[in-house]
Enzyme design. Structure first.
Site, PDB file in Angstrom:
ATOM      1  N   GLU A  70     -22.896 -32.052  56.250  1.00 55.89           N
ATOM      2  CA  GLU A  70     -23.018 -31.783  55.069  1.00 55.89           C
ATOM      3  C   GLU A  70     -21.451 -32.453  53.766  1.00 55.89           C
ATOM      4  OE1 GLU A  70     -23.444 -27.518  56.397  1.00 55.89           O
ATOM      5  OE2 GLU A  70     -21.231 -29.123  56.589  1.00 55.89           O
ATOM      6  N   HIS A 121     -28.963 -20.549  48.217  1.00 56.70           N
ATOM      7  CA  HIS A 121     -28.040 -18.574  48.937  1.00 56.70           C
ATOM      8  C   HIS A 121     -26.850 -19.039  48.532  1.00 56.70           C
ATOM      9  CE1 HIS A 121     -31.321 -19.897  51.543  1.00 56.70           C
ATOM     10  NE2 HIS A 121     -31.521 -18.568  51.485  1.00 56.70           N
ATOM     11  N   ARG A 179     -31.371 -17.565  47.702  1.00 57.97           N
ATOM     12  CA  ARG A 179     -32.890 -17.310  48.266  1.00 57.97           C
ATOM     13  C   ARG A 179     -33.967 -17.452  48.398  1.00 57.97           C
ATOM     14  NH1 ARG A 179     -32.718 -12.251  50.609  1.00 57.97           N
ATOM     15  NH2 ARG A 179     -31.904 -10.477  49.126  1.00 57.97           N
TER      16      ARG A 179
END
Length: 326
Positions: A70, A121, A179
């Site tokens: 990431e 999310h 989500r």
């Protein structure tokens, strides 16, 4: 030993369930590409969790699979932006807003690179995946980074509209999305305006200011209460930063009290942002901050967690009634 997931398990159903709301991510990118914008997209091994698989299938030459890296993804996106590209990079909000905070601060925001960071999310929507995957601190972290716009859409269509609107935004943006299971409240074709709250109702007793997933249940709860003779206003503060100060001050002037509702720690998030506006302007109006009350969320399916923390329609309605008396 790793075991295959049982088809009856919550994990299996969650990972394999259809999430139409995620389609809006790729839809927004397609619209930008059709308009001639130099879009590129990337994900940290989560293209099926955020809907970028559709973009990757249609434009493989414009998609980068970063794997579980990431921080590297954010730095590469900053580099791509320096070449004139319009990069969108996405991963779970807990990893993007927290794990990659340093790269967002130094490589993106400090260097004023127009990277679009998509943390999906958010809040407690990862349920059973636990504390490492819950994102209840990301607004507070991102809000303290200078020159970083924060957008928390209520649903997929609003997210798509915000993606399209970002074509005219020359600064970095942190999109905080759910989500893909959020009920649709908006139309993707309705233009999104950064920094402008959306008013759903005016209220004399209270105005509820929400962002992200809680907006829909707030609207539904307010509709029921208003139909029963109460006076509850609702503001969707989709842009958390820069926040719509005028909308907050107008609500404070017309309502006896304010309430914020967010799928986030009540410290550092939307509630804190609204409190700062009231304090800066010297407005003596009661503010109730509703969300995760400075704790690590429990581990359970999202629906159970929303009910436990009173972030579903019934819970929010009870919180409003407790505030105004009824």
């Amino acid at each position: 030993m790793n075991r295959p997931l049982s088809q009856n398990s919550w994990h299996y159903r969650e990972l394999n369930a259809r999430t139409p709301g995620l389609d809006h991510f790729s839809n927004g990118l397609f619209r930008l590409l059709d308009a001639g914008h130099p879009v590129v997209a990337g994900s940290a091994d989560l293209q099926f969790s955020n809907g970028l698989n559709r973009f990757a299938e249609r434009h493989p030459e414009r998609y980068i699979q970063f794997g579980i890296s990431e921080q590297n993804m954010v730095s590469v996106a900053a580099g791509l932006a320096t070449t004139g590209m319009m990069p969108f990079v996405a991963t779970f909000a807990s990893f993007l807003g927290l794990l990659a905070c340093e790269q967002i601060r130094m490589d993106v925001a400090y260097c004023a690179q127009p990277v679009r960071l998509v943390g999906h999310h958010t809040g407690i929507s990862m349920g059973f995946y636990g504390t490492s995957h819950h994102a209840t601190e990301d607004i507070g972290t991102m809000r303290s980074i200078a020159d970083l716009t924060i957008v928390s859409p209520a649903d997929g269509p609003q997210f798509e509209a915000a993606i399209v609107a970002s074509a005219d935004h020359d600064r970095p943006i942190y999109f905080r999305t759910g989500r893909g299971r959020e009920p649709a409240l908006y139309d993707a074709q309705k233009p999104f305006v950064f920094g402008k709250a959306i008013e759903h109702a005016k209220g004399e007793e209270i105005t509820v200011i929400a962002c992200g997933m809680p907006v829909y249940p707030v609207v539904q709860a307010a509709r029921r209460l208003n139909a029963a003779g109460r006076s509850v206003g609702v503001l969707d503060m989709a842009t958390v930063k820069p926040i719509d100060r005028d909308a907050i001050l107008e609500a404070a002037a017309s309502s006896r009290m304010l309430m914020t509702v967010e799928e986030h720690n009540v410290l550092g998030g939307l509630g804190s942002a609204v409190a700062e506006v009231l304090a800066d302007e010297g407005i003596g109006r009661k503010l109730i901050r509703h969300g995760i009350r400075d704790e690590y969320a429990l581990i359970a399916p999202p629906t159970h967690l929303y009910a436990h923390y009173r972030l579903d329609e019934a819970g929010i309605e009870r919180e409003i009634l407790a505030a105004i008396g009824g």
